[in-house]
Design a protein around this motif. Structure first.
Motif, mmCIF file in Angstrom:
data_model
loop_
_atom_site.group_PDB
_atom_site.id
_atom_site.type_symbol
_atom_site.label_atom_id
_atom_site.label_comp_id
_atom_site.label_asym_id
_atom_site.label_seq_id
_atom_site.Cartn_x
_atom_site.Cartn_y
_atom_site.Cartn_z
ATOM 1 N N TRP A 47 8.020 31.026 -29.924
ATOM 2 C CA TRP A 47 8.614 31.400 -28.865
ATOM 3 C C TRP A 47 9.100 29.803 -27.994
ATOM 4 C CZ3 TRP A 47 6.063 29.526 -24.376
ATOM 5 C CH2 TRP A 47 4.789 29.143 -24.419
ATOM 6 N N GLY A 91 3.371 34.086 -24.698
ATOM 7 C CA GLY A 91 4.147 33.927 -25.487
ATOM 8 C C GLY A 91 3.612 34.194 -27.265
ATOM 9 N N TYR A 95 7.278 36.443 -23.827
ATOM 10 C CA TYR A 95 8.230 35.822 -24.988
ATOM 11 C C TYR A 95 7.862 36.178 -26.372
ATOM 12 C CZ TYR A 95 10.650 32.856 -21.304
ATOM 13 O OH TYR A 95 11.079 32.536 -20.252
ATOM 14 N N ASP A 96 8.559 36.826 -26.979
ATOM 15 C CA ASP A 96 8.387 37.196 -28.463
ATOM 16 C C ASP A 96 9.588 36.671 -29.073
ATOM 17 O OD1 ASP A 96 7.669 37.872 -30.798
ATOM 18 O OD2 ASP A 96 7.819 40.189 -30.425
ATOM 19 N N SER A 152 7.001 25.577 -25.164
ATOM 20 C CA SER A 152 7.212 26.179 -26.207
ATOM 21 C C SER A 152 5.897 26.343 -27.357
ATOM 22 C CB SER A 152 8.424 25.615 -26.863
ATOM 23 O OG SER A 152 8.078 24.429 -27.447
#
Length: 332
Positions: A29, A25, A118-119, A90
Motif C-alpha cells: 500500500w 494498510g 489502504y489495500d 507506504s
C-alpha cells in the motif's frame, strides 16, 4: 532570562492541533499526501499553514518527502513534515500513491476521525481499521501562523523523525493514546487529541534542538548560544524597549560589532532587523486576541506613532493592520 523564548514564539504563532485519520494498510500500500498549502483551507479553515504528522501504532512502514529518500518507521515512531511538503507513507520504499485534493473536500463534513483502509492502490472508508492490516497509523495535522514572522518553522528540517526508543516513554504513550481516542471516538476526543498533538510538536522541537551539532546555525541553535540566546530573550521579554546594539551588547557582555557579527552568523539577520520582525508578530497577536486599538498596540510594541507602525506592518504583511485584523475576524 525570565522569559522562555521558545514558548513565547509558540504562543505567538497560535499552534493548533487536530487528528483526522486513523489509517490501516495492507498489500503493498501507499498513501500520498499533497502539499499542505493545497489542503489547509479544507482541513483547518482560517489557518495560514498546516503540517502533517503520522504516528505508527502497529507494524512498520516507510515515510518521506516526495523525491527524497524515505525513513523506515516502527511502532511508536512519529514523523512530521514542518514545511508541508508533499510526502508518501507506504509499505516499502519507492511506492507512490494517487493524489486527489478533491477527496479532502469530500470527506471533511464526515464524522472525525475518519477510518481509512489502504489495500494496495485502493482506498476506502471503513467503520473500523482493518484487523488484517500490516500497519496502523494515526495521521494528524498541526496548524500555525506563518505571518507576520515565524522564526521557528524556518529553523526546522523538511522532515522530523522521532524514534520511540530514542525519546523515552512519551512518544509511545502518545501513539497509544492517539490510537485509543481515534478508535473509540469518545466525547472530548477531538480536544484531547489536539492538545496532545501540540505537546508532541513542542517535544519534537526541543529534542531536535538538543541534537543539533555544536557549530550549528539557525534560530534554534541561537537559543542555545550564550550570547545570542540572551539577546533574543531580552528582545522577546521587552519588545517595546528602545533597544540598540550598544545597550544589547552591554547587557549580554559583548561589543556591538561582536554581537552583530555573532547574531547574523547564527540567526541570519541583524539584531535590529529581528527585533522589528518580532514586534510585528507581537502586534499581530494583539490584533487577533485583544480589542485594543491599533494606536495602543503600536505603543505596546515600541512605535511612537500609529502611522509609523501601520507602514511597517503593511511592508511586512502586505496590508494595513486594521484591514488585516478585519479580514481575520471574518475568517471561518
Amino acid at each position: 532570562m525570565s522569559l522562555d523564548t521558545l514558548s513565547d514564539v509558540l504562543r505567538s504563532v497560535r499552534l493548533r492541533g487536530a487528528v483526522f485519520f486513523y489509517v490501516s494498510g495492507s498489500s503493498d500500500w501507499a498513501a500520498e499526501a499533497p502539499a499542505a498549502r493545497d489542503i489547509a483551507p479544507l482541513l483547518m479553515p482560517g489557518t495560514e499553514h498546516v503540517m502533517e504528522y503520522h504516528a505508527v501504532v502497529q507494524g512498520t512502514c516507510w515515510a518521506g518527502v516526495v523525491g527524497h529518500a524515505p525513513v523506515q518507521m516502527a511502532a511508536g515512531d512519529v514523523v512530521m513534515f514542518p514545511h508541508g511538503d508533499p510526502h508518501v507513507v507506504s509499505s516499502a520504499p519507492g511506492l507512490r500513491g494517487s493524489v486527489d485534493v478533491r477527496w479532502y473536500d469530500s470527506v471533511r463534513s464526515q464524522s472525525l476521525p475518519l477510518h481509512i483502509a489502504y489495500d494496495g492502490a485502493s482506498l476506502q472508508l471503513v467503520e473500523d481499521a482493518a484487523p488484517e492490516s500490516e500497519a496502523t497509523i494515526v495521521c494528524g495535522f498541526l496548524g500555525y501562523d506563518r505571518q507576520p514572522f515565524n522564526p521557528l518553522i524556518a529553523a526546522l528540517p523538511r522532515m522530523l523523525h522521532l524514534r520511540a526508543g530514542e525519546h523515552g516513554a512519551w512518544i509511545a504513550r502518545f501513539t497509544e493514546q492517539a490510537a485509543a481516542e481515534s478508535h473509540a471516538r469518545r466525547p472530548g476526543a477531538d480536544a484531547m487529541l489536539a492538545r496532545m498533538s501540540e505537546m508532541m510538536f513542542v517535544d519534537a522541537v526541543r529534542r531536535y534542538a538538543d541534537g543539533l551539532p555544536a557549530q550549528s546555525a539557525g534560530w534554534l541553535a541561537g537559543l542555545r548560544d550564550r550570547f545570542v540566546g540572551r539577546a533574543l530573550a531580552l528582545m522577546h521579554e521587552a519588545p517595546a524597549q528602545d533597544w540598540n546594539l550598544d545597550e544589547l551588547g552591554r547587557r549580554i557582555g559583548l561589543s556591538r560589532s561582536a554581537l552583530h557579527e555573532r547574531f547574523v552568523q547564527m540567526i541570519g539577520v541583524p539584531p535590529m532587523q529581528y527585533l522589528a520582525q518580532w514586534r510585528m508578530q507581537a502586534a499581530a497577536r494583539m490584533l487577533l486576541e485583544t480589542r485594543s486599538t491599533v494606536a495602543a498596540i503600536a505603543l505596546d510594541v515600541g512605535y511612537e506613532s500609529e502611522a509609523a507602525f501601520a507602514r511597517a506592518f503593511k511592508r511586512m504583511v502586505g496590508k494595513p493592520p486594521a484591514t488585516w485584523r478585519r479580514e481575520r475576524d471574518t475568517t471561518p
